[in-house]
Every structure is written in structure tokens, then in C-alpha cells.
Design a protein around this motif. Sequence first.
Motif, PDB file in Angstrom:
ATOM      1  N   GLU A  42       0.820  -1.213   0.000  1.00  0.00           N
ATOM      2  CA  GLU A  42       0.000   0.000   0.000  1.00  0.00           C
ATOM      3  C   GLU A  42       0.854   1.264   0.000  1.00  0.00           C
ATOM      4  O   GLU A  42       0.492   2.267  -0.630  1.00  0.00           O
ATOM      5  N   VAL A  43       1.961   1.242   0.727  1.00  0.00           N
ATOM      6  CA  VAL A  43       2.764   2.456   0.906  1.00  0.00           C
ATOM      7  C   VAL A  43       4.092   2.382   0.161  1.00  0.00           C
ATOM      8  O   VAL A  43       4.939   3.263   0.317  1.00  0.00           O
ATOM      9  N   ALA A  44       4.274   1.344  -0.647  1.00  0.00           N
ATOM     10  CA  ALA A  44       5.573   1.124  -1.297  1.00  0.00           C
ATOM     11  C   ALA A  44       5.841   2.091  -2.441  1.00  0.00           C
ATOM     12  O   ALA A  44       7.000   2.312  -2.803  1.00  0.00           O
ATOM     13  N   ASN A  45       4.777   2.674  -3.019  1.00  0.00           N
ATOM     14  CA  ASN A  45       4.961   3.494  -4.219  1.00  0.00           C
ATOM     15  C   ASN A  45       4.283   4.848  -4.091  1.00  0.00           C
ATOM     16  O   ASN A  45       3.198   5.078  -4.634  1.00  0.00           O
ATOM     17  N   PRO A  46       4.917   5.790  -3.359  1.00  0.00           N
ATOM     18  CA  PRO A  46       4.357   7.145  -3.286  1.00  0.00           C
ATOM     19  C   PRO A  46       4.473   7.848  -4.634  1.00  0.00           C
ATOM     20  O   PRO A  46       5.497   7.757  -5.303  1.00  0.00           O
ATOM     21  N   LEU A  47       3.393   8.523  -5.033  1.00  0.00           N
ATOM     22  CA  LEU A  47       3.365   9.211  -6.326  1.00  0.00           C
ATOM     23  C   LEU A  47       3.416  10.727  -6.185  1.00  0.00           C
ATOM     24  O   LEU A  47       4.047  11.407  -6.994  1.00  0.00           O
ATOM     25  N   LEU A  48       2.719  11.259  -5.193  1.00  0.00           N
ATOM     26  CA  LEU A  48       2.644  12.708  -5.003  1.00  0.00           C
ATOM     27  C   LEU A  48       2.713  13.035  -3.517  1.00  0.00           C
ATOM     28  O   LEU A  48       2.271  12.241  -2.677  1.00  0.00           O
ATOM     29  N   THR A  49       3.242  14.207  -3.213  1.00  0.00           N
ATOM     30  CA  THR A  49       3.199  14.731  -1.852  1.00  0.00           C
ATOM     31  C   THR A  49       2.469  16.070  -1.878  1.00  0.00           C
ATOM     32  O   THR A  49       2.311  16.699  -2.931  1.00  0.00           O
ATOM     33  N   ALA A  50       2.040  16.514  -0.695  1.00  0.00           N
ATOM     34  CA  ALA A  50       1.393  17.828  -0.530  1.00  0.00           C
ATOM     35  C   ALA A  50       0.287  18.047  -1.557  1.00  0.00           C
ATOM     36  O   ALA A  50       0.287  19.012  -2.314  1.00  0.00           O
ATOM     37  N   VAL A  51      -0.696  17.146  -1.580  1.00  0.00           N
ATOM     38  CA  VAL A  51      -1.783  17.198  -2.555  1.00  0.00           C
ATOM     39  C   VAL A  51      -2.900  18.105  -2.026  1.00  0.00           C
ATOM     40  O   VAL A  51      -3.425  17.879  -0.926  1.00  0.00           O
ATOM     41  N   THR A  52      -3.259  19.129  -2.801  1.00  0.00           N
ATOM     42  CA  THR A  52      -4.333  20.047  -2.410  1.00  0.00           C
ATOM     43  C   THR A  52      -5.333  20.201  -3.551  1.00  0.00           C
ATOM     44  O   THR A  52      -4.960  20.168  -4.726  1.00  0.00           O
TER      45      THR A  52
END
Length: 1001
Positions: free
Chosen positions: A455-465
Amino acid sequence: MKPSAPGRPWGLAQVLFLLLAALHTAAAQKNGINIYSLSVDSKVSSRFAHTVVTSRVVNRASVMQEATFQVELPKRAFITNFSMVIGGVTYPGNIKEKAAAQEQYSAAVARGESAGLVKASGRKTEQFQVSVSVAPAAKVTFELVYEELLKRYLGAYELLLKVQPQQLVKHLQMDIHIFEPQGISFLETESTFMTNELADALTVSQNKTKAHIQFKPTLSQQMSPGQQDTVLDGNFIVRYDVHRTVSGGSIQIESGYFVHYFAPEGLPTIPKNVIFVIDKSGSMRGRKIEQTQEALIKILDDLSPNDQFNLVSFSGEAAQWKPLLVPASAENVNQARSYADSIQTQGGTNINDAMLLAVQLLDSANQKELLPEGSVSLIILLTDGDPTMGETNPARIQKNVKEAIDGQYSLFCLGFGFDVSLAFLEKLALDNGGLTRRIYEDSDSTLQLQDFYQEVANPLLTAVTFEYPSNAVEEVSRDNFRLLFKGSEIVVAGKLRDQSPDVLSAKVRGQLGRSDLSSGSVPAMLALEGPSLPLPGLGPSFQHMQNITFQTESRVAEQENEFQNPKYIFHSFMERLWAYLTIQQLLEQMISASDAEKQALETRALSLSLHYSFVTPLTSMVVTKPEGKEWSEVAEKPVETKNKHKNFYLGGPLSRFRTAGDRRSRITAGPSGKTPSDLGRARPQGPLSPPHPHPLMAGKSLLPDMLLAPSILDEVFLGVDLRAGDAPQARVPAVASDPVTRRIWERKASGSSTDLSQSAKTASPPGQLPASLRPGALLVLVSQPALPTLGTTAAVPAAIQAPAVILMLPRQSVARLCVDIKHSQGPMNLLSDPDQGIEVTAQYETEKARFSWIEVTFKNPQLQVRAIPEHVVVTRNRRNFAYKWKETLFSVIPGVKLTMDKAGLLLFSSPDRVTIGLLPWDGPGEGLRLLLRDTHRFSSRVGGTLGQFYQDVLWGPPAAADDSKRMLRVQGLEYSATRLLKLDYQEGSPGTEISCWSVEL
């Protein structure tokens, strides 16, 4: 009632549980309560599921009986309505503020009644139950309604329905209508009770945006062969996903409300820095630490070369594996695997020091600028108990960790078992931008850990607004998120203003890892903005992230027209979706809010719960029975507890329940076991009632199963019964003995024989029994045969073994080849066919003469199946599904069908592919077995240890001296083949004798 069935690892997506009427047939016939109609109607409109369960029962007895209605529903679901119709009078459930319902709850408890209608059940379910007295010939209609927003998990939404009537139902029907305006990209079904015969009762129709799944078995289809009970007993699952646009978002509008789904495809993965914090206290001893080690080793293998990592293990003290984070190179991963495998359990639990050490490792790396630019940092904590050493105050630990992380990293907590406070871990994670999961102690704990990591192995974006025009929307749900992971989805909902524009536009801003950006790696229509400003409060690894903006528009009038088909939607569903989502988010915010903030959040969540009639942790449903108001009962959301055996409610004691048999009934309409004089009698308070008798439990010991020692048999000499010749023989045994010479002979299919005792003597060291005569190596024939196991035929001689593999060879002079593996080092490539898109690998243990595992890989659809003696694991879209052997399975995936029968035969079939089977053979030569059918479909490019025999095979003539021997040549290699009697395992135990040309590899 019946004890709850064991929970199953269905992953972390939404689970829609439906249990179809549970009543044992014998009890129904005896007590007269009969379910004559059972229907389930589930409408999934734009991910929001609205389910109505209706059960109609009649009392065919001559005396008053008690009928019980019982449903299991997802923990994330909210009950919205319940009613009973008795004699034309409707008795509804009324939803009130929890405090307002408390007086009726307490009064019922004081009378000794079982006042709690809902309690925790299984891993992801809650159980609703209500009982009512039914007069002779009277009918009762029960109806329960609940709603839930389906959550996307590893690229799919999931509805799981448990079908377990336990009696024949004249009118039984289940309908699922799915409407997704984005379009349905794939849809698959799975069942653990379906057979090829019962599959005729299932119909699936689908177009671009809609799907209808209907299950409507006739009485004859429900009936077990030769019996009067039902075959319906298991799970029915629907999984699906939707198409995504390049912008990654879809805005849908209905009745003045909107919902915005955001799950962009094709984005590069952001490199991550991850610290694994592993509890090695004494309570982790045994299977817990073994499963943790197995999962950790697999997770380490899944790390990307761009990732960095470190390990922290702790008991009374905390220690790191390396002084700094290290790259996930092959060498470092191998060293970490060895370290993980060497972890020993001992001591107490010092969570505070372990967490601060993990944060210190990341802080140090950030300050020294050792982390990759544009990476994200995660801490994953696994513990099985509350803190017992160092700082033990949960509130102070939460405060210390929050201050240390200071918004720079995300913390994810895994609670192993039920000796840990999930509430403590949940606040710890939510305070630091993460989430918490419970890992259930079961055979699949390793898979649960692996699935969480995926579930957490592939971050795509940070700070999504999310941004919307202020003149267009109001009352928008949460609109900013720390991280978006591959396979998940962010959902935002709100209300359109009265004078909103004809076109609703939205911008979603986020940040990509700059080091991952390359030409063409991001869709051209998306706006990649200029150099981003340094982010205040974040370490160097977060600096220089690349800003990105996704733009989406939606025409209000067109969207409103999308949701006009009442067959697939229910009225004002999007307003209820908005209310559901808002309440869930408010409840989550309350966990980490200050006392001052918490009151305002609770007030708003309570107001929405009452207005939209949701049973939430802040409300209760009061159910009034026909006997009068003094018989009111209360339905509340259960409280998470540390002990899975507790049934705890806010404001009330343990709820009493009855048991009947070895399985808890589900949607139940049946007798309670009371006599008529018991009905209406107040039940005394006290401990939980003991189980009362059940037909299936008759004669069953409550003690552990014990082996019964057989009586000593005389006249058995060297393992051979000297009187065996008196017994009739149906066939020539493969092993025979001479009572005079005491020699044991193996009879070959050709008619020749081998003196096993003599050949064994020549090969045995002095002073030792020949191998064939040692304990465990002999066939013992007895004059008085033991009672056969129910459902099996007479045992075959133990000396006839099943080969490792039986190959069916079409269009060859020899139709069948038995293969025994005598030499194996490491994993074997059994067969691969690039044209078929199939590969089979395995590990063979020559000492035990069995496969320790077999793995089947399909390229299209992408599917991997790994079989071990304990269970089989199916991996699809990075998600694992574990199935125990001999549990029926019927799964239809686009491109392949999976079926497993009660004998454990698991088949993978397709109209144009070779059929591959796996079987847990428990006959002579026990172990996993491989089956191949429709082998004429192999292409000319098939290869591998077994695949080679599907090329041109040249057979030599039988040997002149021994016609049971001959040579065969394939791909330039020669093999000696011997004609022997073998056991054919392909139809399951006990197998049948066959004459087979056998080769050794």
C-alpha cells in the motif's frame, strides 16, 4: 447462534458483507421457522454502495417460536434503517443521539436483556442481530439498510458477500448493480462455494459504464447431491476498477452535490527512505517473530534500487542495524535479510526509545544531505504490545514522537494481535500523517504484512491540495493530503452553491520527486511548474520537489443527466455520499484533535449523523419490539478493544449470546432454542450463556482429537500378514511376499519381478536392516482390516508410489509419462511457453521426495500463484489472496478461470490455454503435485525440465533382455525409461494403479 467463522485476509479495500439467512435445516424442520424469501439488492453508484437485505420468514409450528435476523456488515458501513413487519404492523428502528438512547439501553440491561444489537465480528465486519417472537402461522419481514463508500485498495474496489443460508430457500435472489460514469475497466467475480453446476445460477452482464451481477439459484441447484441441505456456504466477491483520464480526476454531480475522485496513472514513483522499527520483545516469541521475519525479508526484496532504508529492533532497549540509512543495493539487501533472520526475542517493550531512534536516524541523514533529492521518508512500526519499559505513558509517547517528527516524516503503525492498544497506535500514526492497521494472528499474517507494505511502497505525489472556485462550492470535505500512493484514490465531496457556474472547474496541486522526472515521464497536458520554493519545516530531501497541477472540468447539466436511471442509483445518493465521507473524516480528525477542537468536530459529526440517519459511534438505533417499549433494544457501533473475545459497548456490559454448532449464523431467521414458556421471560444477568446442544455437535468431543490405537494384530511377519492370502484380491498387488523365504518382491507391469529384500541387503551396512525393511518402509497387510475412512475406498499397497509428475503426451506413441525427480539443486524451471504466456517453477526436496513449493505465472492477465503444503497464494495487482486447500473456489478473471474442489484440486483453465492444476496429494508419496491437461495447446516453443517432453520425443524399442525397459531421446538428451506400476494422483486420494513408463531426472 453459531460461533463466528474464522476471518479471512481480504486486504484493506472496502468489504461489503452480506450473509444470506443462516438456519440449520434440521432445526428449521423441527421448530418450524422457515425462510421462504431472501433478497439482497446492492446498488453501487459511483463507488457508493447502498445495500438492502430483506428476509421473510414464517412460523410453521403449532406453538410460538423465536425468529432471529442476523447480518454481518463492514465496519466502515453505517446502518441507515431497520424495520420489522409483523401482522401488518411496522416496527421501525429510530436513530437517536447515543446519550438520549442510553436510558432505554440501561433499563434493558437492568432487566437482564441482551440490549446490544451490534458487535464486532471478524476482521472487518460487525454483526447486527435482532430476535422476535412469532405466533403460529404468522409471518415476519425483516429489512436492514446500510451504506458505505467503497475504498480503492491496490488498484481495485471490492464487494464481498458471504452466502450461507444453511437451509433451502424457495425464493433466493441477490442483485448487484454497478454504475460508474468513468467506465468499468475490469470486473471479476470469485466464490468459495460455486461449482460448475451452480455457476448456471450466476449471470453477469456488463457494458461500458454499467454492470449487473445476479445470483438466483433454484431449489434443486441449492440442494446438496443426495441430501436435503444446501450447498451454499461461502464467499461471493466482486472486484472492479474504472478507467482514468490523463488528468487523473473525475468530477461527478447529482442533485446539487459533487464528488471528485483523484487517482492519476502513469506517474513515476518517488524514491523513499524507510525505517523499519521491529518489536522483538518476549511476547513476539514463536510464530509472530517468524512471520515478521518472513514478511520483512520479502519486503526488503521489493525495495527499489532508488530507495534507502535501515532497521531498528527493540525490546527493553532499541538498536539500529546500520549507523546510517543505506541504499537498497543487492549487497545491502542481502545483509539486511541476514540481520532480519537473526533477530531473537527477549525482554520488554520500549516503544518510545525505538521511535525516537528512528527519527534521529532520518534527522541525521537529512542534516548531512545524505538522502536523495525529492524523496519522501517513512517510518513503519510493528509491535504486538503496549509499552512496558522506558516511557510507558501513552500520551507522553505520542507527544514525544509528534514533537520529534515535527511534520517531516510519515508514520505507519502495525499492531500485531490483540494485546496492543489500537487506539494508542491510531493516534500515534494520525498525529504524523500515517495510518494504523491490525495484523491478525493467523496463518496469513506474513501476507497481511506484505500487503500493507504494498500500500505504501509506491508514493506518487506529496502535498496534494484541491482547489475549487469559491463562488461555485461550499461545505467541501477534507481537501489537502500529505501523500498519494499508487493503487489508492483521494475522494473530495461538497455542495454546489445555488448560483454556481454551468461548468465546475478544479485544480489539484501536488509535488513530484524531481530526481524521478525525465523527458516524457509526465503526461504533456499536465502543468509542470517552475522550480519550487523550499518547503518550510521539511528537511533537505524534500527540497527542490517539482510542482505539478492537474486541471479538471465538469459540465453540471451533463453530469446531472448521467444519474437518471433508477435501476442503478438511489435517490440523492451523492448527498448521502458527501455526508458519509464528511462524518468519517470528522471522526478521524477527533482522534488527533485537541480537547477544544474535538468538541466542535463531535458536534458537527453528530448533527450530520442524526440528519442523515446514520448509526455512527455518536448515535444509536433504538429497536422497539412488538411486546412494547419496555422491550426496546439498542444498536451501536462497537468499540475497538484489545481482546478479540470481548464484546464491549460504550455504557454497557458484555452482551450475552447463544451458540449452536461450529459456525455462527448470519442473516438468521430461526429458533432460539427456547421453549414457549421462555418467550418473553426476562433473562438473568450473569456470565455468557454456555453453548446449547446442536445437531451437528452430537457425539463430538470438546477435547482435542486423539488417535485411537489399533489392537495388536498377530501373525504379522516382516510386515506381511501370513493369512493375507485368505482375503479376496481384486487386483495383483504391486508388492508381494514369500512366507517361506521371507523375501519381498516388487511386481512390475511387464510381469517381471525384483527381489526388494535381496537388493536391499546388498546395499545396507552390516548390522542394519535393509532400507526397504526399516520402520516406515513396509506395507503392513492385516487379516482384519481397519475401519475405512468415510468417503474413501480401500487403501492401496503403500509401496506403490505416486510419481512427482504425470505428463499426458498427446500425439505421441506413449500417451503417458511418469517423472520422478532424483537430483535437484535450487528452484527448477519446470516448463515455460512464451506463446501461452505461462511459466511454472518449483523447489523439489529430494530427501523428502516432494515439492516444497510450486509457482505458476501467467503473463496475461498478470497473475502469480504460489502453492505450499499449507495453502495457496494468488497474487494479482500486487495484492495477495490466501486460500486453504480443499476449500472450494470459483474465480473468473478476464483471461483465466480458477476453480478448486473439496479434494483440493486447483485448476487454471482458459479456452485457448493449457489447463494447469495443483493438488495437495496426501496418498503414498504425499506432497504437492502438478497436473497438466489440454497439453496439445502447447506451442512449439515450450521448454523446461518437463516442457521438453512436449517437443519431438523419439522412443527406442524395448530392451531385448527386459521388455520393461527402453530409451527415449528428446532435444539431444537420452533417458532410460522403465515400465512400472504407479499411483495416478490426478483424481485425488487414494489414487488408482496405472502402468506407466517412468523416467528419473
